[in-house]
Write a protein that holds these residues in place. Structure first.
Motif, short mmCIF file in Angstrom:
data_model
loop_
_atom_site.label_atom_id
_atom_site.label_comp_id
_atom_site.label_asym_id
_atom_site.label_seq_id
_atom_site.Cartn_x
_atom_site.Cartn_y
_atom_site.Cartn_z
N ASP A 1 -15.42 67.92 9.47
CA ASP A 1 -16.87 67.98 9.33
C ASP A 1 -17.48 66.59 9.24
OD1 ASP A 1 -16.22 70.63 9.16
OD2 ASP A 1 -17.49 71.05 7.44
N THR A 2 -16.69 65.56 9.57
CA THR A 2 -17.23 64.20 9.58
C THR A 2 -18.14 63.99 10.78
OG1 THR A 2 -15.35 63.28 8.37
CG2 THR A 2 -16.60 61.75 9.75
N LEU A 3 -17.69 64.43 11.95
CA LEU A 3 -18.46 64.25 13.18
C LEU A 3 -18.42 65.55 13.98
CD1 LEU A 3 -20.01 62.54 15.27
CD2 LEU A 3 -17.77 61.79 16.16
N PHE A 4 -19.60 66.11 14.25
CA PHE A 4 -19.73 67.27 15.11
C PHE A 4 -20.23 66.82 16.48
CE2 PHE A 4 -20.86 69.27 10.86
CZ PHE A 4 -19.61 69.87 10.69
N LEU B 1 -20.77 58.24 4.36
CA LEU B 1 -20.60 58.77 5.72
C LEU B 1 -21.06 57.75 6.76
CD1 LEU B 1 -19.80 61.09 7.56
CD2 LEU B 1 -22.06 62.11 7.18
N PHE B 2 -22.16 57.08 6.48
CA PHE B 2 -22.64 56.02 7.39
C PHE B 2 -21.55 54.98 7.60
CE2 PHE B 2 -24.59 51.86 8.06
CZ PHE B 2 -25.48 52.11 9.11
N ASP B 3 -20.93 54.54 6.50
CA ASP B 3 -19.88 53.52 6.59
C ASP B 3 -18.66 54.06 7.32
OD1 ASP B 3 -21.45 51.70 5.21
OD2 ASP B 3 -20.60 52.23 3.26
N SER B 4 -18.29 55.29 7.06
CA SER B 4 -17.12 55.87 7.72
C SER B 4 -17.31 55.95 9.23
CB SER B 4 -16.84 57.28 7.16
OG SER B 4 -16.42 57.22 5.82
N LEU B 5 -18.49 56.38 9.64
CA LEU B 5 -18.77 56.49 11.07
C LEU B 5 -18.78 55.12 11.73
CD1 LEU B 5 -21.59 59.19 10.85
CD2 LEU B 5 -19.31 59.53 11.84
N GLY C 1 -23.16 66.45 18.48
CA GLY C 1 -24.60 66.43 18.27
C GLY C 1 -25.04 66.25 16.84
N ASP C 2 -24.11 66.15 15.91
CA ASP C 2 -24.49 66.10 14.51
C ASP C 2 -23.35 65.51 13.69
OD1 ASP C 2 -26.06 66.50 12.27
OD2 ASP C 2 -26.02 68.69 12.34
N VAL C 3 -23.57 65.40 12.39
CA VAL C 3 -22.52 65.02 11.43
C VAL C 3 -22.59 65.98 10.25
CG1 VAL C 3 -22.41 62.60 12.10
CG2 VAL C 3 -24.06 63.32 10.36
N GLY C 4 -21.57 65.97 9.42
CA GLY C 4 -21.50 66.91 8.31
C GLY C 4 -22.53 66.62 7.23
N ARG C 5 -23.06 67.68 6.65
CA ARG C 5 -24.04 67.51 5.58
C ARG C 5 -23.36 66.91 4.35
NH1 ARG C 5 -26.54 73.24 4.65
NH2 ARG C 5 -27.48 72.19 2.85
N PRO C 6 -24.03 66.04 3.61
CA PRO C 6 -23.39 65.33 2.51
C PRO C 6 -23.73 65.90 1.13
CG PRO C 6 -25.38 64.18 3.11
CD PRO C 6 -25.32 65.43 3.96
N ASP C 7 -24.05 67.19 1.07
CA ASP C 7 -24.50 67.75 -0.21
C ASP C 7 -23.62 68.88 -0.71
OD1 ASP C 7 -25.22 69.43 1.87
OD2 ASP C 7 -27.03 70.16 0.87
N LEU C 8 -22.38 68.97 -0.19
CA LEU C 8 -21.53 70.09 -0.56
C LEU C 8 -20.48 69.73 -1.60
CD1 LEU C 8 -20.91 71.73 2.94
CD2 LEU C 8 -22.77 72.12 1.31
N ALA C 9 -20.27 68.45 -1.86
CA ALA C 9 -19.21 68.04 -2.79
C ALA C 9 -19.75 67.41 -4.06
CB ALA C 9 -18.28 67.04 -2.10
N GLN C 10 -21.06 67.23 -4.14
CA GLN C 10 -21.62 66.47 -5.26
C GLN C 10 -21.42 67.16 -6.60
OE1 GLN C 10 -25.60 65.95 -3.90
NE2 GLN C 10 -26.21 68.06 -4.26
N ALA C 11 -21.32 68.49 -6.61
CA ALA C 11 -21.16 69.20 -7.89
C ALA C 11 -19.77 69.01 -8.48
CB ALA C 11 -21.44 70.69 -7.69
#
Length: 470
Positions: free
Chosen positions: A133-136, A162-166, A138-148
């Motif tokens: 889910d890092t790179l789709f 994610l910006f740095d990883s890409l 047309g898109d990239v993975g949403r970054p709000d699923l692991a914060q909890a």
């Protein structure tokens, strides 16, 4: 290179099969693992590794069952901390699969442990990359699923990672590299995914908004988070199942695939806190169903809608199922962690009626009847997503997306009857069933939804309806 995508459309998920010289690897398997075992057996290959790109939120992975049945080792990327035996790779660690090499590239951002796997052929050429889910496309993975899961971890921080990883890990790779993502259009793990499920990295650099070379981290974060709605409520529960472990699918099917007579079914239903889930076609449901049952048809995006509407994977369920689709239904529920099925109605709704039990129905009309009945005072509720509504909608219709109905229940019109429609007739019946189960019965469902309405004389806004063009 022998790499195959195994795509499951109803949850928009892609697993991958890699084989070389009698050894195989599976990437991001679904919970029903027999197809992967069969595929390896066809090649007379042994599954050596089960690679996971991250702890998935939208489905329960099959890593445990597959490892137990194949003897393969589970592999996660750096920082993963599963509660079962697994190899935790270090960044750039390499794994041999026959004559191929799989290189783990740590790409935090979607989640902290997110890892891509670079596929290198027998000649040392970089062939493709499994991006999870890092790179789709047309898109990239949403970054709000692991914060909890981590204190002080925000979606803004993850977006920065994610910006740095890409930029530092993915974009420097060769343009002819084939991108193999874990999801396509329809998945809730991103917001702008293409219907295509593979592409070259070079084309993604040219067309994917998130890979623009001149984009700053601040611009990336703003664009990524803009319009990102709340994730489905079942996502965190699936993450925890993937981290902690779960019962084998075989045991789930064994305990759940139980046919109940109407009287047995009623007795179980009366035990309390049990949802009757009817998975037949919407046309059958509107004609006759068990009172207070919820419709989510198996012919649509079944499992994601179950997760989004029912929310709690521990919810106990009784099922009304088309004959012959019992095991399929239980399996598809298990994909999103709903493992507590108590049985199904043997011989279906006809047996229920023959036993003398009451049925309910939904007032449903054709698009033509809708066109004849509607007037300036009519209340119309559109159950589609905001983007669908904005593209074209019935004049003065109220947009109450099905996705958010549990949170927007008080917005439903009370008193006078209202018309309810979606795009094709599936989602509106889901919503109608939920509303009726909560005591709201002033609903008139419009069959075929917007696709049918557009063929009538009903006035629509934004785009002119085909039938009204001059």
């Amino acid at each position: 290179m022998k790499i195959e995508q195994i795509y499951t459309g109803c949850i928009a998920q892609a697993a991958y099969y890699l084989e070389s010289n009698g050894e195989a690897a599976i990437f991001d398997p679904l919970r029903e693992v027999q197809p992967y075992l069969d595929r390896a057996q066809k090649d007379n290959a042994k599954i050596k590794y089960v690679f996971e790109t991250h702890f998935h939120a939208d489905f329960v992975s099959g890593h445990l069952d597959l490892a137990n049945k194949s003897g393969g080792e589970i592999v996660y990327g750096p920082t993963a901390n599963p509660e079962f035996k697994a190899i935790i790779a270090i960044d750039n660690q390499e794994f041999k699969v026959g004559n191929y090499t799989v290189k783990a590239i740590h790409t935090p951002g979607h989640t902290l442990e997110s890892t891509c796997y670079l596929l290198i052929d027998e000649n040392g050429k970089h062939y493709g990359i499994i991006t999870g889910d890092t790179l789709f496309i047309g898109d990239v993975g949403r970054p709000d699923l692991a914060q909890a899961l981590v204190d002080d971890l925000t979606q803004e921080k993850l977006a920065g990672y994610l910006f740095d990883s890409l930029r530092n890990k993915i974009m420097p790779l060769a343009d002819d590299l084939i991108v193999y993502p874990s999801h396509g259009a329809g998945s809730a793990c991103g917001k702008n995914m293409s219907k295509e499920t593979t592409d070259t990295l070079g084309n993604q650099k040219r067309t994917n908004y998130a890979l623009r070379a001149d984009m700053t981290k601040e611009e990336f974060t703003k664009e990524l988070l803009d319009g990102l709605g709340a994730p489905p409520a079942y996502f965190p529960q699936n993450v925890m199942m993937n981290i902690k472990g779960y019962d084998s699918l075989d045991s789930i099917i064994h305990k759940s695939n139980i046919g109940l007579s109407p009287r047995e079914f009623e007795a179980v239903a009366n035990q309390g806190d049990i949802v009757i889930l009817d998975v037949r076609h919407e046309n059958d449901f509107v004609k006759a169903h068990i009172p207070n049952s919820i419709f989510i048809g198996i012919q649509g995006n079944f499992a994601p809608w179950v997760g989004s509407m029912l929310r709690d994977v521990n919810q106990k369920l009784l099922l009304v199922i088309p004959e012959g689709r019992e095991e399929e239904t239980i399996t598809r529920l298990s994909r999103v962690g709903f493992d507590h099925v108590l049985g199904y109605l043997k011989d279906g709704i006809e047996a229920w009626k023959k036993a003398g039990f009451e049925t309910d129905s939904i007032h449903s009309i054709s698009p033509e009847e809708f066109a004849n009945e509607i007037n300036a005072k009519s209340i119309v509720v559109d159950a589609r997503k905001p983007g669908e509504y904005e593209a074209e909608h019935v004049e003065n219709a109220i947009n109450l997306p099905l996705d958010n109905i549990n949170d927007n229940f008080q917005s439903i019109p009370k008193g006078d009857d209202f018309y309810l429609h979606c795009a094709g007739g599936y989602r509106s019946v889901i919503m109608a069933s939920i509303l009726k189960s909560r005591g709201i019965h002033n609903i008139i469902n419009v069959e075929k939804g917007m696709s049918g309405i557009k063929q009538t004389t009903v006035s629509c806004t934004k785009f002119e309806c085909p039938s009204t063009k001059k």
